[in-house]
Design a protein around this motif. Structure first.
Motif, PDB file in Angstrom:
ATOM      1  N   ASP A 358       0.839  -1.206   0.000  1.00  0.00           N
ATOM      2  CA  ASP A 358       0.000   0.000   0.000  1.00  0.00           C
ATOM      3  C   ASP A 358       0.869   1.251   0.000  1.00  0.00           C
ATOM      4  OD1 ASP A 358      -2.329  -1.450  -0.024  1.00  0.00           O
ATOM      5  OD2 ASP A 358      -2.662  -1.341   2.140  1.00  0.00           O
ATOM      6  N   PHE A 359       1.954   1.208   0.786  1.00  0.00           N
ATOM      7  CA  PHE A 359       2.866   2.361   0.822  1.00  0.00           C
ATOM      8  C   PHE A 359       3.526   2.558  -0.543  1.00  0.00           C
ATOM      9  CE2 PHE A 359       7.053   4.279   1.514  1.00  0.00           C
ATOM     10  CZ  PHE A 359       6.719   5.399   2.259  1.00  0.00           C
ATOM     11  N   VAL A 360       3.926   1.471  -1.179  1.00  0.00           N
ATOM     12  CA  VAL A 360       4.562   1.556  -2.495  1.00  0.00           C
ATOM     13  C   VAL A 360       3.619   2.202  -3.503  1.00  0.00           C
ATOM     14  CG1 VAL A 360       5.516   0.212  -4.414  1.00  0.00           C
ATOM     15  CG2 VAL A 360       6.047  -0.433  -2.042  1.00  0.00           C
ATOM     16  N   VAL A 361       2.368   1.779  -3.498  1.00  0.00           N
ATOM     17  CA  VAL A 361       1.373   2.352  -4.418  1.00  0.00           C
ATOM     18  C   VAL A 361       1.157   3.829  -4.113  1.00  0.00           C
ATOM     19  CG1 VAL A 361      -1.046   2.279  -5.132  1.00  0.00           C
ATOM     20  CG2 VAL A 361       0.224   0.138  -4.830  1.00  0.00           C
ATOM     21  N   SER A 362       1.143   4.191  -2.831  1.00  0.00           N
ATOM     22  CA  SER A 362       0.941   5.596  -2.463  1.00  0.00           C
ATOM     23  C   SER A 362       2.095   6.469  -2.959  1.00  0.00           C
ATOM     24  CB  SER A 362       0.787   5.745  -0.942  1.00  0.00           C
ATOM     25  OG  SER A 362       2.021   5.584  -0.270  1.00  0.00           O
ATOM     26  N   ILE A 363       3.323   5.918  -2.946  1.00  0.00           N
ATOM     27  CA  ILE A 363       4.474   6.672  -3.456  1.00  0.00           C
ATOM     28  C   ILE A 363       4.328   6.896  -4.956  1.00  0.00           C
ATOM     29  CG2 ILE A 363       6.976   6.580  -3.863  1.00  0.00           C
ATOM     30  CD1 ILE A 363       6.166   7.286  -0.984  1.00  0.00           C
ATOM     31  N   TYR A 364       3.851   5.888  -5.657  1.00  0.00           N
ATOM     32  CA  TYR A 364       3.620   6.032  -7.102  1.00  0.00           C
ATOM     33  C   TYR A 364       2.646   7.175  -7.371  1.00  0.00           C
ATOM     34  CZ  TYR A 364       2.194   4.800 -11.878  1.00  0.00           C
ATOM     35  OH  TYR A 364       1.908   4.835 -13.220  1.00  0.00           O
ATOM     36  N   ASN A 365       1.555   7.207  -6.634  1.00  0.00           N
ATOM     37  CA  ASN A 365       0.567   8.270  -6.821  1.00  0.00           C
ATOM     38  C   ASN A 365       1.144   9.641  -6.480  1.00  0.00           C
ATOM     39  OD1 ASN A 365      -1.593   6.716  -7.747  1.00  0.00           O
ATOM     40  ND2 ASN A 365      -2.223   6.163  -5.674  1.00  0.00           N
ATOM     41  N   LYS A 366       1.911   9.713  -5.397  1.00  0.00           N
ATOM     42  CA  LYS A 366       2.488  10.997  -4.989  1.00  0.00           C
ATOM     43  C   LYS A 366       3.484  11.508  -6.028  1.00  0.00           C
ATOM     44  CE  LYS A 366       1.947  10.940   0.060  1.00  0.00           C
ATOM     45  NZ  LYS A 366       0.889   9.932   0.170  1.00  0.00           N
ATOM     46  N   ILE A 367       4.255  10.603  -6.628  1.00  0.00           N
ATOM     47  CA  ILE A 367       5.181  10.997  -7.694  1.00  0.00           C
ATOM     48  C   ILE A 367       4.402  11.583  -8.875  1.00  0.00           C
ATOM     49  CG2 ILE A 367       6.702  10.063  -9.496  1.00  0.00           C
ATOM     50  CD1 ILE A 367       8.269  10.274  -7.027  1.00  0.00           C
ATOM     51  N   CYS A 368       3.305  10.934  -9.221  1.00  0.00           N
ATOM     52  CA  CYS A 368       2.481  11.414 -10.346  1.00  0.00           C
ATOM     53  C   CYS A 368       1.902  12.798 -10.048  1.00  0.00           C
ATOM     54  CB  CYS A 368       1.357  10.421 -10.642  1.00  0.00           C
ATOM     55  SG  CYS A 368       1.937   8.828 -11.260  1.00  0.00           S
ATOM     56  N   THR A 401      10.816   5.438   1.283  1.00  0.00           N
ATOM     57  CA  THR A 401      10.450   5.999  -0.021  1.00  0.00           C
ATOM     58  C   THR A 401      11.429   5.537  -1.093  1.00  0.00           C
ATOM     59  OG1 THR A 401       9.491   7.946   1.052  1.00  0.00           O
ATOM     60  CG2 THR A 401      10.031   8.133  -1.285  1.00  0.00           C
ATOM     61  N   PHE A 402      12.717   5.567  -0.759  1.00  0.00           N
ATOM     62  CA  PHE A 402      13.726   5.092  -1.709  1.00  0.00           C
ATOM     63  C   PHE A 402      13.484   3.619  -2.056  1.00  0.00           C
ATOM     64  CE2 PHE A 402      17.966   3.152  -2.439  1.00  0.00           C
ATOM     65  CZ  PHE A 402      18.276   3.802  -3.622  1.00  0.00           C
ATOM     66  N   SER A 403      13.168   2.818  -1.040  1.00  0.00           N
ATOM     67  CA  SER A 403      12.900   1.389  -1.271  1.00  0.00           C
ATOM     68  C   SER A 403      11.650   1.198  -2.121  1.00  0.00           C
ATOM     69  CB  SER A 403      12.737   0.670   0.066  1.00  0.00           C
ATOM     70  OG  SER A 403      13.927   0.732   0.829  1.00  0.00           O
ATOM     71  N   ALA A 404      10.637   2.021  -1.887  1.00  0.00           N
ATOM     72  CA  ALA A 404       9.415   1.936  -2.696  1.00  0.00           C
ATOM     73  C   ALA A 404       9.713   2.224  -4.166  1.00  0.00           C
ATOM     74  CB  ALA A 404       8.371   2.908  -2.165  1.00  0.00           C
ATOM     75  N   LEU A 405      10.588   3.198  -4.419  1.00  0.00           N
ATOM     76  CA  LEU A 405      10.963   3.522  -5.798  1.00  0.00           C
ATOM     77  C   LEU A 405      11.711   2.352  -6.453  1.00  0.00           C
ATOM     78  CD1 LEU A 405      12.078   7.236  -5.284  1.00  0.00           C
ATOM     79  CD2 LEU A 405      10.059   6.446  -6.521  1.00  0.00           C
ATOM     80  N   LYS A 406      12.549   1.672  -5.676  1.00  0.00           N
ATOM     81  CA  LYS A 406      13.252   0.502  -6.216  1.00  0.00           C
ATOM     82  C   LYS A 406      12.262  -0.616  -6.563  1.00  0.00           C
ATOM     83  CE  LYS A 406      17.179  -0.807  -4.397  1.00  0.00           C
ATOM     84  NZ  LYS A 406      18.216  -1.204  -3.404  1.00  0.00           N
ATOM     85  N   ILE A 407      11.252  -0.803  -5.726  1.00  0.00           N
ATOM     86  CA  ILE A 407      10.234  -1.828  -5.993  1.00  0.00           C
ATOM     87  C   ILE A 407       9.427  -1.462  -7.235  1.00  0.00           C
ATOM     88  CG2 ILE A 407       8.110  -2.881  -5.093  1.00  0.00           C
ATOM     89  CD1 ILE A 407       9.424  -2.593  -2.268  1.00  0.00           C
ATOM     90  N   LEU A 408       9.095  -0.183  -7.372  1.00  0.00           N
ATOM     91  CA  LEU A 408       8.362   0.275  -8.562  1.00  0.00           C
ATOM     92  C   LEU A 408       9.202   0.094  -9.825  1.00  0.00           C
ATOM     93  CD1 LEU A 408       6.730   3.473  -7.028  1.00  0.00           C
ATOM     94  CD2 LEU A 408       5.481   1.493  -7.938  1.00  0.00           C
ATOM     95  N   HIS A 409      10.513   0.238  -9.676  1.00  0.00           N
ATOM     96  CA  HIS A 409      11.412  -0.021 -10.807  1.00  0.00           C
ATOM     97  C   HIS A 409      11.360  -1.498 -11.188  1.00  0.00           C
ATOM     98  CE1 HIS A 409      15.767   0.255 -12.554  1.00  0.00           C
ATOM     99  NE2 HIS A 409      14.873  -0.045 -13.462  1.00  0.00           N
TER     100      HIS A 409
END
Length: 647
Positions: A358-368, A401-409
């Motif tokens: 859920d946190f990973v998805v929230s980071i994706y939305n916040k980046i957008c 947040t950095f880890s979430a970006l790596k997972i999104l990658h």
């Protein structure tokens, strides 16, 4: 056939003698060289300091054409290119910080010149310019250094390494030589799969480093213990810490205590890195305090101590960093300092590295939202990105947040690149007549006229477009320092004569596909759950290495890398400790294993067993007594010994 093979081997040795002055190869080197020259894909597992570079430099000189060496290590590129040129071997490297014009010249020289080696980063493989020009090169060999980075089972997986397989499609005739100092059995198989090995051969040297004494010390006074180690073991040292701020803090502390010390991390400029590496390598600076950005590819044989103030995340990382000690094969020490808090912090890295989905998805939305990218938009969007600024503005924890970006990658949505150096750019924003008119501000500052003149002579189209400039070149032409040149360019900008965009080093955020609605975001099991399980296992393995006190440290490391049958090293903290009746652990456990092996198949008389180890009769008798007292052995009629087969 034998005679032909003899002359080929002799040719390899003549190259070795001519350029390096060595009369013989080290173990495995000649086997790898011969396999590569016969056109085989090869994976070579050789410990740090084992002579990996010779395994591709000799065959590249034997074969016709140029050798492309893919490595993430700028320090290694510079070091090896410099060493090859000193031997009158044509070599070049392409890395961040050099201009596009320089890159074009280097690539053209590799096509038309007599270059034998081209070192490139894996990121370079995806650029259109590189791919077009490499098609025109006569490539004899592709070398993949630090090849564990291509495996998702490895400790340092880098998606950019997956592009190497695409390079193979462009150069199908060139064999691949993959090299690494650290790989578990799973990683060994995956490297060969990812690099599309054909006629693949594996050459593996034992990971054993006989001359390194592995030491673990539990202490709440790490700085005090650090000085004690430096005082008791003379010579060059590397001290590894986890974060950049600590490198400076500890280096300055050591300086106040009279040690020659400096610090090193990825945030330094290239000039600062070069100066500090050179001072350390020459012996002018005894101690370098660094993050893991330091050491890979640095060939300094006489490092006597490698000291870890913080626990690394994996045994692979620890083994590679510790292995920078004692490359001269003289006794050296790899010491890891820890306390109870360190174990707690290490366990917390699991949740920091794998925040909830859920946190990973929230980071994706916040980046957008941050970049105002709507659903269905953003494909190929690329912009420089400050993680700290983003987290500050959005009130987010940096690590997660950095880890979430790596997972999104990993999941294929977006990529946060490593820091990329962008060149400075200049454009004149006045016309030529305005620039040199009697009323121009330039007339009031004649010192700037020479800079303007050189800019106009060196760069065409500078009145119509932003043009990349080479500040080192300009500074040398004007006999200025870079800081002085920067001040002059800044002044021209303030006078509204030029638009000046200074170069910077920044990561970039890239959208790998159009923005999708959050309900369609898929973070697969392979991206999250499986990687989480592997990471937890690696954390648990290094915690066991640190906290368990009843095992030989060297054996623990070797068994992790699949070498299950290994002897006690005799020099680690466990082996040197006294165990029973004044006998060292090394001697005690070595003989204990030999006694158990002797009795494994059938009983043996006490006299025959002692005769087997007659040189150490007194010691063996004590060990047999201990084994009897502790129920490991049984004795019948005071003569026959056997293993106690417990239920």
């Amino acid at each position: 056939m034998f005679i032909s093979g003899f002359f080929i081997v002799e040719k390899y040795q003549s190259i070795l003698r001519k350029y390096w002055g060595y009369s013989d190869f080290r173990p495995l080197q000649e086997d790898i060289i011969d396999a590569v020259c016969q056109g085989n894909d090869v994976l070579g597992l050789m410990p740090t300091g084992g002579g990996k570079s010779i395994t591709f430099q000799v065959p590249a000189l034997y074969m016709s054409g140029i050798c492309i060496v893919v490595t993430p290590l700028i320090a290694l590129m510079k070091d090896q290119v410099e060493n090859l040129r000193m031997r009158n071997i044509m070599a070049a490297a392409i890395y961040s910080g050099i201009t596009s014009k320089e890159i074009d010249i280097i690539l053209d020289n590799c096509i038309y010149g007599d270059y034998k080696f081209l070192y490139v980063s894996p990121e370079r493989l995806s650029t259109e310019c590189f791919l077009e020009k490499v098609k025109r090169m006569n490539v004899s060999l592709i070398v993949v250094d630090e090849s564990h980075c291509i495996s998702q089972w490895g400790y340092d997986f880098r998606p950019s390494y997956l592009r190497i397989a695409e390079l193979r499609d462009l150069i199908p005739a060139a064999p691949v030589l993959a090299l690494t100092a650290t790989a578990t059995p799973d990683v060994v198989l995956d490297i060969q799969k990812q690099l599309k090995f054909r006629n693949g051969k594996l050459f593996q040297k034992s990971f054993l480093r006989k001359n390194i004494a592995y030491i673990v010390r539990k202490t709440d006074d790490k700085l005090g213990m650090l000085m004690k180690i430096l005082d008791s073991v003379p010579g060059t040292s590397i001290i590894y810490v986890r974060n950049r701020a600590r490198t400076k803090e500890i280096a300055e502390f050591l300086q106040t205590k009279g040690y020659t010390a400096d610090y090193f991390h990825a945030g330094l400029t290239n000039e600062q890195k070069d100066l500090r590496q050179s001072a350390w390598k020459s012996g002018e600076c005894r101690v370098i305090v660094a993050t893991n950005a330091f050491g890979m590819g640095i060939d300094k044989p006489d490092v006597r101590t490698v000291i870890h103030i913080d626990i690394p995340d994996t045994l692979e990382a620890y083994f590679q960093e510790a292995g920078r000690a004692g490359r001269d094969e003289m006794l050296a020490y790899a010491t890891l300092l820890y306390n109870k808090t360190d174990i707690t912090k290490l366990k917390k890295r699991i949740s920091d590295s794998f925040p909830s989905k859920d946190f990973v998805v929230s980071i994706y939305n916040k980046i957008c939202y941050y970049y105002n990218i709507g659903v269905g938009e953003g494909e190929d969007f690329m912009k420089d990105f400050s993680l700290s600024l983003f987290c500050q503005q959005c009130k987010l924890p940096i690590l997660q947040t950095f880890s979430a970006l790596k997972i999104l990658h990993q999941a294929g949505y977006l990529e946060l690149t490593d820091e990329i150096s962008s060149t400075s750019k200049v454009q004149f924003i006045v016309t030529s007549s305005q620039l040199f008119s009697p009323s121009s501000d330039l007339n009031e500052l004649p010192g700037l006229t020479e800079l303007v003149d050189i800019l106009l002579r060196s760069y065409t189209g500078i009145f119509t477009d932003l043009i990349s400039i080479d500040e080192d070149y300009l500074a040398s032409r004007l006999d200025l320092t870079r800081d002085q040149l920067y001040s002059q360019l800044l002044l021209l900008s303030k006078l509204h004569l030029i638009k000046y965009i200074p170069g910077k080093k920044s990561p970039y955020l890239i959208f790998l596909q159009r923005r999708v609605d959050e309900k369609f975001i898929v973070i697969s099991k392979s991206v999250y759950e499986e990687r989480l399980a592997r990471f937890e296992d690696k954390i648990n393995k290094i915690i066991a290495y640190v906290s368990e006190e009843d095992h030989c440290r060297s054996r623990m490391l070797l068994q992790y890398f699949g070498e299950m049958e290994s002897a006690y090293c005799g020099i680690c903290d466990f082996c040197r400790a006294k165990s029973y009746s004044g006998i060292s652990n090394h001697v005690f456990y070595s003989y204990r294993e030999k006694i158990l092996s002797k009795l494994k198949d059938s009983p043996c008389s006490l006299s025959d067993l002692i005769l087997e180890f007659i040189k150490d009769e007194t010691v063996v008798k004590k060990i047999i007594r201990w084994m009897l007292d502790n129920g490991e052995l049984l004795i019948k009629d005071d003569t026959m010994l056997s293993i106690n087969q417990k239920d």
